[in-house]
Motif scaffolding. Sequence first.
Motif, PDB file in Angstrom:
ATOM      1  N   TYR A  91      71.416  25.504   9.298  1.00  0.00           N
ATOM      2  CA  TYR A  91      72.221  25.346   8.758  1.00  0.00           C
ATOM      3  C   TYR A  91      73.021  24.915  10.211  1.00  0.00           C
ATOM      4  N   ILE A  92      73.698  23.856  10.034  1.00  0.00           N
ATOM      5  CA  ILE A  92      74.755  23.258  12.079  1.00  0.00           C
ATOM      6  C   ILE A  92      75.929  23.430  11.680  1.00  0.00           C
ATOM      7  N   PRO A  93      76.575  23.952  12.487  1.00  0.00           N
ATOM      8  CA  PRO A  93      77.507  24.835  12.513  1.00  0.00           C
ATOM      9  C   PRO A  93      78.698  22.946  12.293  1.00  0.00           C
ATOM     10  N   GLY A  94      79.891  23.552  11.333  1.00  0.00           N
ATOM     11  CA  GLY A  94      81.376  22.656  11.737  1.00  0.00           C
ATOM     12  C   GLY A  94      81.229  23.128  12.364  1.00  0.00           C
ATOM     13  N   ASN A  95      82.825  22.520  12.291  1.00  0.00           N
ATOM     14  CA  ASN A  95      83.802  23.324  13.196  1.00  0.00           C
ATOM     15  C   ASN A  95      84.172  24.594  14.253  1.00  0.00           C
ATOM     16  N   ASN A  96      82.668  24.828  15.069  1.00  0.00           N
ATOM     17  CA  ASN A  96      82.345  25.705  15.067  1.00  0.00           C
ATOM     18  C   ASN A  96      82.379  27.141  14.546  1.00  0.00           C
ATOM     19  N   GLN A  97      82.101  26.903  13.709  1.00  0.00           N
ATOM     20  CA  GLN A  97      81.838  28.227  12.901  1.00  0.00           C
ATOM     21  C   GLN A  97      80.867  28.442  12.347  1.00  0.00           C
ATOM     22  N   VAL A  98      80.812  30.008  13.198  1.00  0.00           N
ATOM     23  CA  VAL A  98      79.294  30.561  12.498  1.00  0.00           C
ATOM     24  C   VAL A  98      79.110  31.407  11.708  1.00  0.00           C
ATOM     25  N   THR A  99      77.899  32.687  11.534  1.00  0.00           N
ATOM     26  CA  THR A  99      78.494  33.624  10.767  1.00  0.00           C
ATOM     27  C   THR A  99      77.377  34.802  11.365  1.00  0.00           C
ATOM     28  N   GLY A 100      77.014  35.652  11.549  1.00  0.00           N
ATOM     29  CA  GLY A 100      75.715  36.542  11.734  1.00  0.00           C
ATOM     30  C   GLY A 100      74.817  36.663  11.607  1.00  0.00           C
ATOM     31  N   PHE A 101      73.710  36.468  12.109  1.00  0.00           N
ATOM     32  CA  PHE A 101      72.852  37.267  11.153  1.00  0.00           C
ATOM     33  C   PHE A 101      71.965  38.443   9.739  1.00  0.00           C
ATOM     34  N   SER A 102      72.924  39.730  10.550  1.00  0.00           N
ATOM     35  CA  SER A 102      72.958  40.374   9.197  1.00  0.00           C
ATOM     36  C   SER A 102      73.748  40.145   8.155  1.00  0.00           C
ATOM     37  N   SER A 103      74.991  38.738   8.417  1.00  0.00           N
ATOM     38  CA  SER A 103      75.847  38.945   6.951  1.00  0.00           C
ATOM     39  C   SER A 103      74.416  37.955   5.997  1.00  0.00           C
ATOM     40  N   LEU A 104      72.887  36.856   6.943  1.00  0.00           N
ATOM     41  CA  LEU A 104      72.465  36.182   6.110  1.00  0.00           C
ATOM     42  C   LEU A 104      71.981  37.046   5.050  1.00  0.00           C
ATOM     43  N   VAL A 105      71.458  38.258   6.375  1.00  0.00           N
ATOM     44  CA  VAL A 105      71.033  39.112   5.322  1.00  0.00           C
ATOM     45  C   VAL A 105      71.033  39.665   4.061  1.00  0.00           C
ATOM     46  N   ARG A 106      72.695  39.942   4.195  1.00  0.00           N
ATOM     47  CA  ARG A 106      73.334  41.152   3.633  1.00  0.00           C
ATOM     48  C   ARG A 106      73.850  39.699   2.359  1.00  0.00           C
ATOM     49  N   LEU A 107      73.516  38.727   2.756  1.00  0.00           N
ATOM     50  CA  LEU A 107      73.555  36.996   2.170  1.00  0.00           C
ATOM     51  C   LEU A 107      72.965  37.632   0.673  1.00  0.00           C
ATOM     52  N   VAL A 108      71.869  37.047   1.150  1.00  0.00           N
ATOM     53  CA  VAL A 108      70.757  37.315   0.285  1.00  0.00           C
ATOM     54  C   VAL A 108      70.517  38.246  -0.476  1.00  0.00           C
ATOM     55  N   GLU A 109      70.400  39.766   0.098  1.00  0.00           N
ATOM     56  CA  GLU A 109      70.336  40.409  -0.139  1.00  0.00           C
ATOM     57  C   GLU A 109      71.320  40.742  -1.854  1.00  0.00           C
ATOM     58  N   ALA A 110      72.549  40.433  -1.497  1.00  0.00           N
ATOM     59  CA  ALA A 110      74.107  40.130  -3.105  1.00  0.00           C
ATOM     60  C   ALA A 110      73.245  39.297  -4.327  1.00  0.00           C
ATOM     61  N   PHE A 111      72.791  38.236  -3.745  1.00  0.00           N
ATOM     62  CA  PHE A 111      72.175  37.308  -4.597  1.00  0.00           C
ATOM     63  C   PHE A 111      71.032  38.083  -5.352  1.00  0.00           C
ATOM     64  N   ALA A 112      70.512  38.481  -4.523  1.00  0.00           N
ATOM     65  CA  ALA A 112      68.946  39.089  -5.363  1.00  0.00           C
ATOM     66  C   ALA A 112      68.799  40.248  -5.892  1.00  0.00           C
ATOM     67  N   LYS A 113      69.539  41.363  -6.106  1.00  0.00           N
ATOM     68  CA  LYS A 113      70.094  42.578  -6.346  1.00  0.00           C
ATOM     69  C   LYS A 113      70.860  42.145  -7.614  1.00  0.00           C
ATOM     70  N   ARG A 114      70.390  41.338  -8.202  1.00  0.00           N
ATOM     71  CA  ARG A 114      70.992  40.769  -9.640  1.00  0.00           C
ATOM     72  C   ARG A 114      70.030  40.293 -10.552  1.00  0.00           C
ATOM     73  N   PRO A 115      69.949  40.168 -12.378  1.00  0.00           N
ATOM     74  CA  PRO A 115      68.798  39.182 -13.135  1.00  0.00           C
ATOM     75  C   PRO A 115      68.910  37.574 -12.359  1.00  0.00           C
ATOM     76  N   GLN A 116      68.156  37.236 -12.205  1.00  0.00           N
ATOM     77  CA  GLN A 116      68.057  36.415 -11.045  1.00  0.00           C
ATOM     78  C   GLN A 116      66.756  35.224 -11.936  1.00  0.00           C
ATOM     79  N   VAL A 117      66.499  34.417 -11.433  1.00  0.00           N
ATOM     80  CA  VAL A 117      66.065  33.019 -11.557  1.00  0.00           C
ATOM     81  C   VAL A 117      65.973  32.574  -9.743  1.00  0.00           C
ATOM     82  N   GLN A 118      64.715  32.160  -9.649  1.00  0.00           N
ATOM     83  CA  GLN A 118      64.600  31.368  -8.016  1.00  0.00           C
ATOM     84  C   GLN A 118      64.740  30.176  -7.125  1.00  0.00           C
ATOM     85  N   GLU A 119      64.926  29.679  -8.526  1.00  0.00           N
ATOM     86  CA  GLU A 119      65.797  28.185  -8.467  1.00  0.00           C
ATOM     87  C   GLU A 119      67.767  28.256  -8.229  1.00  0.00           C
ATOM     88  N   ARG A 120      68.245  28.835  -9.332  1.00  0.00           N
ATOM     89  CA  ARG A 120      69.264  29.138  -9.039  1.00  0.00           C
ATOM     90  C   ARG A 120      70.129  29.744  -7.803  1.00  0.00           C
TER      91      ARG A 120
END
Length: 186
Positions: A91-120
């Motif tokens: 991502y390219i930050p807008g308005n100097n807003q960034v997130t932590g790298f561990s936040s990105l890992v937790r975000l991926v986990e939150a979506f992966a740990k549910r019945p899912q399809v890759q496209e969604r």
Amino acid sequence: MIDRKKIRQAIRLIIEGIGEDPQREGLAHTPDRVARMYEDIFSGVGTEPAEKLSLFTSENHDEMILMKDIPFYSMCEHHLLPFWGHVSIGYIPGNNQVTGFSSLVRLVEAFAKRPQVQERMTTELADILVSRLKPLGVIVIIKAKHLCISMQGVKKEVPEIVTSAQRGYLRKQITRLEAISLINSK
């Protein structure tokens, strides 16, 4: 959230349904083991993934940030068989807003740990980053293998399925090519 009792009952019925004895030594504790496992692998159900993103201000930061090859495991909602692989997020930050790298890992986990399809999952990751971070651009690329293709149906080993989503500046060819080049680099 997870109802272990219902899962244990369902697994016992499945064992009976395939013609096995749920009391047999090797299967007697399977319903409880599966219920405990499901509690973990479906722990993203009922969670709010947006809460996984911590926001920070970073002065004068408008260059691409890329985290590649975040490993994940998920369950295909069509067959309840695993699919797994890696997610790359840029991502390219807008308005100097960034997130932590561990936040990105937790975000991926939150979506992966549910019945899912890759496209969604690909689209949901991109959209939540846009809504929470308000970046100038986002790219999400997921590369995964699916047991639902290898074990049943066509029964073919598929090297990997690739899905991608781009938003904002990362839809522009030159910026997208830079991100893809960085993701594919060793």
